[in-house]
Design a protein around this motif. Structure first.
Motif, mmCIF file in Angstrom:
data_model
loop_
_atom_site.group_PDB
_atom_site.id
_atom_site.type_symbol
_atom_site.label_atom_id
_atom_site.label_comp_id
_atom_site.label_asym_id
_atom_site.label_seq_id
_atom_site.Cartn_x
_atom_site.Cartn_y
_atom_site.Cartn_z
ATOM 1 N N SER A 89 -35.669 46.155 25.682
ATOM 2 C CA SER A 89 -36.901 45.367 25.822
ATOM 3 C C SER A 89 -38.076 46.049 25.133
ATOM 4 O O SER A 89 -38.935 45.377 24.578
ATOM 5 C CB SER A 89 -37.218 45.129 27.292
ATOM 6 O OG SER A 89 -37.724 46.293 27.908
ATOM 7 N N TYR A 90 -38.117 47.356 25.168
ATOM 8 C CA TYR A 90 -39.222 48.059 24.519
ATOM 9 C C TYR A 90 -39.048 48.113 23.001
ATOM 10 O O TYR A 90 -40.017 48.278 22.276
ATOM 11 C CB TYR A 90 -39.417 49.445 25.132
ATOM 12 C CG TYR A 90 -39.976 49.318 26.529
ATOM 13 C CD1 TYR A 90 -41.301 48.945 26.737
ATOM 14 C CD2 TYR A 90 -39.176 49.483 27.646
ATOM 15 C CE1 TYR A 90 -41.814 48.771 28.005
ATOM 16 C CE2 TYR A 90 -39.676 49.317 28.928
ATOM 17 C CZ TYR A 90 -40.998 48.963 29.096
ATOM 18 O OH TYR A 90 -41.499 48.781 30.353
ATOM 19 N N ASN A 93 -41.023 45.361 21.648
ATOM 20 C CA ASN A 93 -42.447 45.473 21.991
ATOM 21 C C ASN A 93 -42.858 44.742 23.267
ATOM 22 O O ASN A 93 -43.949 44.175 23.337
ATOM 23 C CB ASN A 93 -43.324 45.006 20.824
ATOM 24 C CG ASN A 93 -43.187 45.918 19.635
ATOM 25 O OD1 ASN A 93 -43.121 47.134 19.790
ATOM 26 N ND2 ASN A 93 -43.108 45.352 18.448
ATOM 27 N N ASP A 96 -43.988 45.040 29.498
ATOM 28 C CA ASP A 96 -43.451 45.569 30.746
ATOM 29 C C ASP A 96 -42.083 44.966 31.006
ATOM 30 O O ASP A 96 -41.661 44.023 30.332
ATOM 31 C CB ASP A 96 -44.401 45.276 31.915
ATOM 32 C CG ASP A 96 -44.378 46.380 32.964
ATOM 33 O OD1 ASP A 96 -43.325 47.036 33.134
ATOM 34 O OD2 ASP A 96 -45.413 46.595 33.612
ATOM 35 N N TYR A 97 -41.419 45.531 31.998
ATOM 36 C CA TYR A 97 -40.061 45.148 32.359
ATOM 37 C C TYR A 97 -39.997 45.135 33.879
ATOM 38 O O TYR A 97 -40.038 46.198 34.505
ATOM 39 C CB TYR A 97 -39.092 46.183 31.776
ATOM 40 C CG TYR A 97 -37.645 45.830 31.837
ATOM 41 C CD1 TYR A 97 -37.058 45.122 30.798
ATOM 42 C CD2 TYR A 97 -36.859 46.230 32.908
ATOM 43 C CE1 TYR A 97 -35.709 44.812 30.830
ATOM 44 C CE2 TYR A 97 -35.513 45.930 32.942
ATOM 45 C CZ TYR A 97 -34.935 45.218 31.904
ATOM 46 O OH TYR A 97 -33.602 44.913 31.929
#
Length: 161
Positions: A89-90, A93, A96-97
């Motif tokens: 997910s990062y 970009n 948040d998760y």
């Protein structure tokens, strides 16, 4: 600052929970929700948003693939029950998760990050705009000073002759 947001999740209960969180967050305005990422693509092309709450495991098009398609048009907060996608997910970009079940304090913290991101980018854009304005003023002032200097020098030479 008001952020327009949209929710994509294949679980209607998860959508309702997130909608209730958006409703009690004063700086968020819900623009819509959808249980299908493919349908959401068409909807989002007609009404752009600032923030997207996006599930990862969905039929047809998963959230990570969707985020690559949507690109930088909006910021994404992933909302999922699966820890194993956090690193991925990062890479796309995400701001948040959030792991399901999502509680309101975690939701609010993620939304405040989004607000800070937009404020920062707005300030950077404003700074660049101000820099350009200062350059134009400086350039105009320099030309004006050069013109006065030239006129003064010309006047002194004419007096001398």
């Amino acid at each position: 600052m008001i952020l327009n947001c949209y929710i994509i999740d294949d679980e209607p209960l998860a959508i309702r929970l997130l909608e209730s969180y958006v409703d009690k967050t004063p700086f968020l305005r819900l623009q819509g929700s959808c249980t299908n990422a493919v349908t959401a693509l068409a909807d989002l092309s007609e009404r752009p948003v600032d923030l997207l709450f996006l599930d990862i495991q969905m039929p047809e098009l998963n959230g990570l693939e969707f985020s690559k398609i949507i690109g930088d048009r909006c910021r994404i907060i992933f909302t999922t029950a699966f820890e194993q996608y956090a690193v991925d997910s990062y890479r796309v970009n995400a701001l948040d998760y959030l792991l399901k079940p999502i509680d309101y304090p975690d939701f609010l913290n993620a939304c405040e990050k989004a607000c800070q991101w937009y404020e920062l980018t707005d300030n950077i854009a404003l700074g660049a705009h101000l820099d350009e304005g200062f350059r134009q003023i400086h350039s105009a002032t320099s030309r004006s000073t050069q013109q006065r200097s030239f006129k003064w020098t010309l006047a002194q030479r004419l007096k001398a002759t």
